[in-house]
Write an enzyme that holds these catalytic residues in place. Structure first.
Site, PDB file in Angstrom:
ATOM      1  N   GLY A 208     -13.505  36.057  10.262  1.00 19.77           N
ATOM      2  CA  GLY A 208     -13.514  34.611  10.518  1.00 19.77           C
ATOM      3  C   GLY A 208     -14.922  34.065  10.470  1.00 19.77           C
ATOM      4  O   GLY A 208     -15.832  34.723   9.968  1.00 19.77           O
ATOM      5  N   ASN A 209     -15.104  32.857  10.942  1.00 18.35           N
ATOM      6  CA  ASN A 209     -16.453  32.283  11.011  1.00 18.35           C
ATOM      7  C   ASN A 209     -16.561  31.390  12.242  1.00 18.35           C
ATOM      8  O   ASN A 209     -15.585  31.199  12.962  1.00 18.35           O
ATOM      9  CB  ASN A 209     -16.790  31.538   9.713  1.00 18.35           C
ATOM     10  N   HIS A 210     -17.759  30.856  12.470  1.00 18.20           N
ATOM     11  CA  HIS A 210     -18.026  30.137  13.724  1.00 18.20           C
ATOM     12  C   HIS A 210     -17.645  28.662  13.710  1.00 18.20           C
ATOM     13  O   HIS A 210     -17.992  27.933  14.621  1.00 18.20           O
ATOM     14  CB  HIS A 210     -19.507  30.257  14.095  1.00 18.20           C
ATOM     15  N   SER A 211     -16.951  28.199  12.683  1.00 17.14           N
ATOM     16  CA  SER A 211     -16.601  26.774  12.646  1.00 17.14           C
ATOM     17  C   SER A 211     -15.746  26.417  13.872  1.00 17.14           C
ATOM     18  O   SER A 211     -14.803  27.126  14.210  1.00 17.14           O
ATOM     19  CB  SER A 211     -15.817  26.466  11.366  1.00 17.14           C
TER      20      SER A 211
END
Ligand code: CTP
Length: 399
Positions: A208-211
């Site tokens: 995933g990512n930090h958005s």
């Protein structure tokens, strides 16, 4: 129109204060969240209990509750409000507002509020006609305060003439039509994506990512405020969005693509602010991957570029807005994405700007328009940034 709007109703010391009970009821019935501030004079005409019961919120009468010491934060109240309505507005209160005097909670909230301010004056005909009152009303108009004109008729003094507060139903009609005019996107449909995507590795892990989804949510909120029917496609962790018409929660890029394809055809405006994964594990393990060797190699495959896919299907009258998050050669990369993905606008975030990008409540953007214009903005709250993005969209929306 007033659905989910945060409204502060200031009630001052006039006999017309009795009408504020009906006004609160109508506002609540229209779906607004109402908080009442009652001045000392107002309290002599109507009780806080009546207004608290009708508004379903505690009524604020002073800066703090003398019994509990609880502080009514005027700045917080001012920022909470989407609209400040002062009804009835007495000659005294409007004189204070015109001169910036600030000796009670209502006048402090007025000075702190950034939202539109409406007032429905109520006073005797000679007070209303007095040059001092006329000058104050004029001054307030210069400050952007909108007057809901008083009506003519029998006044509490026994005299007849202009000065009666507008009836609650008239005030409602006035507010509704004012909101209507502020809704240039009414009748339009907007598709907005927000948040990250999670690409499963096995039943318990993902890439995933930090958005945080905050930027997309702010855009969805602003488009809704401008009157659009918003369909929000939200990645995991995107905060609640009570005012959007339709929300589709998705996890992976594949699910996001499907939701977007399902709604793109009917969208007049599409804003792709999601941070979509560019790669996903080529295979998702059926069972949790057990720890074994010192290293683990995952094979990743490309996800489909949702924005580029929509760009290839875009009709002339549709508007498509993309984001570009860059760390080097920012402008060149953004312009190449604008072209390659057939966009109308691209919003560039540079990770070299502090306060911009993921996780923060602020952002710093530059917008490139396909007609060649470039607009660089200061560091702002994500709400402010969303307003700038939507203002750029409005310049391209056909009437
Ligand atoms: N985007 C998308 N689908 C993907 C990847 C990105 O729709 N699979 C969209 C994003 O929502 C964003 C825009 O494309 O609006 C730009 O994303 P970004 O990751 O910066 O661009 P890429 O085209 O992936 O280019 P690169 O990774 O080379 O920077």
């Amino acid at each position: 129109m007033l659905q989910h709007k945060n409204i502060i109703l200031g009630v001052c010391g006039s006999i017309a204060a009795y009408k504020s009970a009906v006004l609160v009821r109508l506002l609540v019935k229209a779906g607004a969240n109402v908080k009442v501030i009652l001045t000392e004079g107002g309290e002599t005409f109507i009780t806080p209990l009546t207004l608290a019961t009708l508004s379903k919120n505690p009524v604020h009468t002073s800066y703090f509750d003398p019994e509990t010491g609880v502080w009514a934060n005027h700045v917080e109240l001012g920022l909470w409000a989407d609209l400040l309505l002062i009804a009835p507005a007495t000659a005294n209160t409007l004189a204070k507002m015109a001169t910036g005097l600030c000796d009670n909670l209502l006048s402090a909230v007025y000075l702190s509020a950034r939202c539109p301010v409406y007032m429905a004056p109520a006073m005797d005909l000679d007070m209303w006609a007095h040059p001092a009152t006329r000058a104050n009303v004029q001054q307030l108009q210069n400050y952007g305060v909108i007057t809901i004109p008083p009506g003519s008729g029998e006044l509490a003094s026994g005299l007849a003439g202009e000065g009666r507060m507008a009836e609650p139903e008239q005030i409602m009609t006035f507010l509704q039509s004012a909101f209507e005019q502020e809704r240039p996107l009414r009748g339009k449909t907007a598709l907005v994506t927000a948040g990250p995507t999670y690409e499963a590795i096995d039943p318990v892990r993902f890439i995933g990512n930090h958005s945080s989804g905050k930027m997309g949510l702010a855009v969805a909120h602003e488009l809704t405020r401008l009157g659009a029917n918003v369909v929000l496609v939200a990645g995991p962790g995107t905060p609640p969005s009570p005012d959007v018409i339709k929300r589709i929660d998705v996890r992976s890029a594949k699910e996001m693509l499907k939701a977007c394809l399902d709604h793109f055809e009917t969208a007049d405006i599409t804003v792709m602010s999601a941070a979509v994964a560019d790669y996903r594990p080529a295979e998702i393990a059926d069972q949790k991957i057990k720890k074994a060797d010192e290293t683990l190699v995952l094979t990743l495959e490309k996800t489909q570029d949702i924005l580029a896919t929509l760009g290839s299907q875009k009709r002339n009258e549709q508007l498509l807005v993309g984001f570009a998050l860059e760390t080097e050669n920012e402008e060149a990369h953004a312009l190449s994405k604008l072209e390659r993905k057939n966009l109308d606008l691209i919003v560039l975030n540079s990770l070299n700007d502090s306060g911009a990008g993921f996780g923060t409540n602020t952002n710093k953007i530059t917008i490139f328009n396909r007609n060649g214009t470039k607009s660089a903005f200061d560091l702002k709250s994500k709400t402010g940034v969303a307003q700038d993005i939507c203002a750029a969209i409005l310049t391209l929306v056909p009437n």
